[in-house]
Every structure is written in structure tokens, then in C-alpha cells.
Design a protein around this motif. Structure first.
Motif, PDB file in Angstrom:
ATOM      1  N   ILE A  57       8.574  -7.581   0.630  1.00  0.00           N
ATOM      2  CA  ILE A  57       8.718  -7.090  -0.744  1.00  0.00           C
ATOM      3  C   ILE A  57       9.460  -5.759  -0.741  1.00  0.00           C
ATOM      4  N   ASP A  58      10.110  -5.447  -1.864  1.00  0.00           N
ATOM      5  CA  ASP A  58      10.752  -4.138  -1.983  1.00  0.00           C
ATOM      6  C   ASP A  58       9.849  -3.206  -2.784  1.00  0.00           C
ATOM      7  N   ILE A  63       5.629  -1.432  -6.871  1.00  0.00           N
ATOM      8  CA  ILE A  63       5.252  -0.582  -8.000  1.00  0.00           C
ATOM      9  C   ILE A  63       4.830  -1.418  -9.206  1.00  0.00           C
ATOM     10  N   LYS A  64       5.583  -2.471  -9.476  1.00  0.00           N
ATOM     11  CA  LYS A  64       5.340  -3.276 -10.674  1.00  0.00           C
ATOM     12  C   LYS A  64       4.106  -4.165 -10.555  1.00  0.00           C
ATOM     13  N   ASN A  65       3.859  -4.700  -9.386  1.00  0.00           N
ATOM     14  CA  ASN A  65       2.833  -5.744  -9.255  1.00  0.00           C
ATOM     15  C   ASN A  65       1.601  -5.376  -8.439  1.00  0.00           C
ATOM     16  N   LEU A  77      -2.907 -12.713  -7.360  1.00  0.00           N
ATOM     17  CA  LEU A  77      -1.444 -12.736  -7.287  1.00  0.00           C
ATOM     18  C   LEU A  77      -0.974 -13.445  -6.019  1.00  0.00           C
ATOM     19  N   LEU A  78      -1.624 -13.172  -4.900  1.00  0.00           N
ATOM     20  CA  LEU A  78      -1.195 -13.716  -3.621  1.00  0.00           C
ATOM     21  C   LEU A  78      -1.623 -15.166  -3.416  1.00  0.00           C
ATOM     22  N   GLU A 187      -3.972  10.964 -13.098  1.00  0.00           N
ATOM     23  CA  GLU A 187      -3.631   9.629 -12.637  1.00  0.00           C
ATOM     24  C   GLU A 187      -2.167   9.547 -12.246  1.00  0.00           C
ATOM     25  N   ASP A 188      -1.832   8.553 -11.411  1.00  0.00           N
ATOM     26  CA  ASP A 188      -0.434   8.414 -10.992  1.00  0.00           C
ATOM     27  C   ASP A 188       0.137   7.025 -11.233  1.00  0.00           C
ATOM     28  N   SER A 189      -0.676   6.066 -11.697  1.00  0.00           N
ATOM     29  CA  SER A 189      -0.192   4.698 -11.874  1.00  0.00           C
ATOM     30  C   SER A 189      -0.313   4.263 -13.327  1.00  0.00           C
TER      31      SER A 189
END
Length: 250
Positions: A57-58, A63-65, A77-78, A187-189
Motif C-alpha cells: 500500500i502507499d 491515511i485514507k483507510n 477491511l482486510l 487529535e491528529d486523525s
């Protein structure tokens, strides 16, 4: 309240919280920049299970998922058709993360100890509120020398719903016996900011790794680069002034 109810705008700024009672912190990416370590572990392990046709993954995908999300959600998800297998993968991933973390010297977010001293000097209550597994959170907090700083550590897994739902932050308020009207969140996300906003508190968002444009969609009160950012200290100085004015008038 659902995670989708973040459309309700939080009008309060940090100075509006006077008198301040507590500060709540996320852990990963908020106390220390641990996301790159998570990212590299995922990049190493996911191809081994054939995820994304074996292509690592990049950072954009991470970041998105993945970043900021609870492990149970990542497991779905996995392995959408085999959740127990997904959970086992995440347990293995976290074990590898801790083994790497134990060897790494992850520095605190710049200015963190300046802020913790400010909090200490004012006798404020504080909690770590995280979607991370308990061993991860405890290891990071210990390595940062903050084991005695936090009054409590609230885990997403201890709540009915983890972030981006407000439950972990609402539980922190309940345990600390403080009001959302006198507490702010760091928070950071996107997931974490949404949780804090949904819990009714102003959120100081950190652009540690996530793009500013993405974080703004979650409606933080302010965005800062780190804890030395002048925007944060201008807000805290104004907060102190308002507290001082109220004591004088009383």
C-alpha cells in the motif's frame, strides 16, 4: 449520536472553555509520530497475505483507510468474509509494531512537554483516549515518560463504539468527572477529530502526518503543526486571561 452527526458545528474556541477543567489526548500521532512505524509494518505484512494483489500500500491509502481507525474496523477491511482471520492478522501486526517500537526512539511531538507542564502547573485533569490496543498505548506512554501524567487511559475497545464515534471521549469526561464545556481534545486523525467533535468538544488538530485539507473536513477548532505552534499558545494565553478576569470580578 452517530459518527455522521459531526455536521453539528462546534462554535466554542479554546478560550471559551474558561475555566478549563481537563485536556484529552489521543496517543498515536498526537503524543509521538508513530504513524510511519505503523505504515511500514502494514507495507511489510499486507503483501504476505496477498492484499492489493501483493502490491504494498502507499501512504495515501494508509491515511485514507487505516490511520486512526480501530483494529476491528481494519480487520473488516482486510477480511470482510472472515473477521476472525482479520482480527488474528491485526494481533500479529500489533505484536510486530510493539517489537519495532521497543527498539525505536520515537521522539515526542515537538512542544509536547511544554504543554504537559502548562497542564501540570494549572492542576488540570487529563486522559489519553485511543483506539490503540492497551499494550501499544501503555508502551508508547511509558516510553514518553508520561505514565504518571495521565489520570486515566480510555481505550476504544473498552467502549460500545470506538472512534470515530464519540463514546471514548464521552467515557473520559465521565471518568474524570469534568464537563465537555470546559475540556478540549488534541487529535491528529480524521477519525479522532470526528470523535471529539461528536462528543461536543473543541478539537485541536495536529497535522503530524495527515494533510490539512483532509483534517479540515472533520471540523477541528484549530489546526496546529505541533505543540509549539503560536496559534495554540495564543489561544491558551487568552484562556488564562479569561480565567484571571473571572477570578478578579468574583
Amino acid at each position: 449520536m452517530t459518527a455522521g452527526e459531526n455536521s453539528v458545528q462546534i462554535k466554542k474556541s479554546v478560550p471559551d472553555l474558561a475555566p478549563l477543567e481537563a485536556v484529552l489526548f489521543d496517543v498515536d500521532g498526537t503524543l509521538c509520530d508513530s504513524d510511519p512505524l505503523h505504515y511500514h509494518v502494514f507495507r511489510e505484512m499486507l503483501p504476505q497475505i496477498g492484499f492489493n494483489n501483493g502490491v504494498p500500500i502507499d501512504e495515501e491509502y494508509f491515511i485514507k483507510n487505516i490511520a486512526g481507525k480501530h483494529n476491528s474496523d481494519i480487520a473488516v477491511l482486510l477480511y470482510p468474509d472472515d473477521i476472525p482471520r482479520g482480527i488474528k492478522f491485526m494481533e500479529d501486526k500489533e505484536a510486530m509494531f510493539r517489537s519495532r517500537l521497543a527498539l525505536e526512539n520515537l521522539p515526542p511531538i515537538k512542544g509536547l512537554y511544554k504543554l504537559t507542564k502548562w497542564i501540570d502547573d494549572r492542576g488540570l485533569k487529563r486522559a489519553a483516549v485511543t483506539n490503540a490496543p492497551k499494550p501499544n498505548a501503555e508502551l508508547m506512554i511509558s516510553k514518553l515518560g508520561l505514565k504518571d501524567f495521565f489520570d486515566v487511559v480510555i481505550l476504544g475497545s473498552d467502549c460500545e463504539r470506538a472512534k470515530p464515534y464519540p463514546d471514548p471521549y464521552l467515557k473520559a469526561l465521565e471518568v474524570l468527572k469534568v464537563s465537555k464545556d470546559h475540556t478540549f481534545v488534541c487529535e491528529d486523525s480524521v477519525s479522532g477529530i470526528k470523535a471529539g467533535v461528536a462528543a461536543g468538544m473543541p478539537v485541536v488538530g495536529l497535522t503530524t502526518r495527515n494533510p490539512e485539507s483532509v483534517l479540515m473536513e472533520a471540523n477541528p477548532t484549530i489546526l496546529i503543526k505541533d505543540y509549539e505552534d503560536p496559534k495554540l499558545w495564543e489561544a491558551l494565553e487568552e484562556l488564562d486571561k479569561r480565567i484571571g478576569s473571572s477570578k478578579t470580578s468574583a
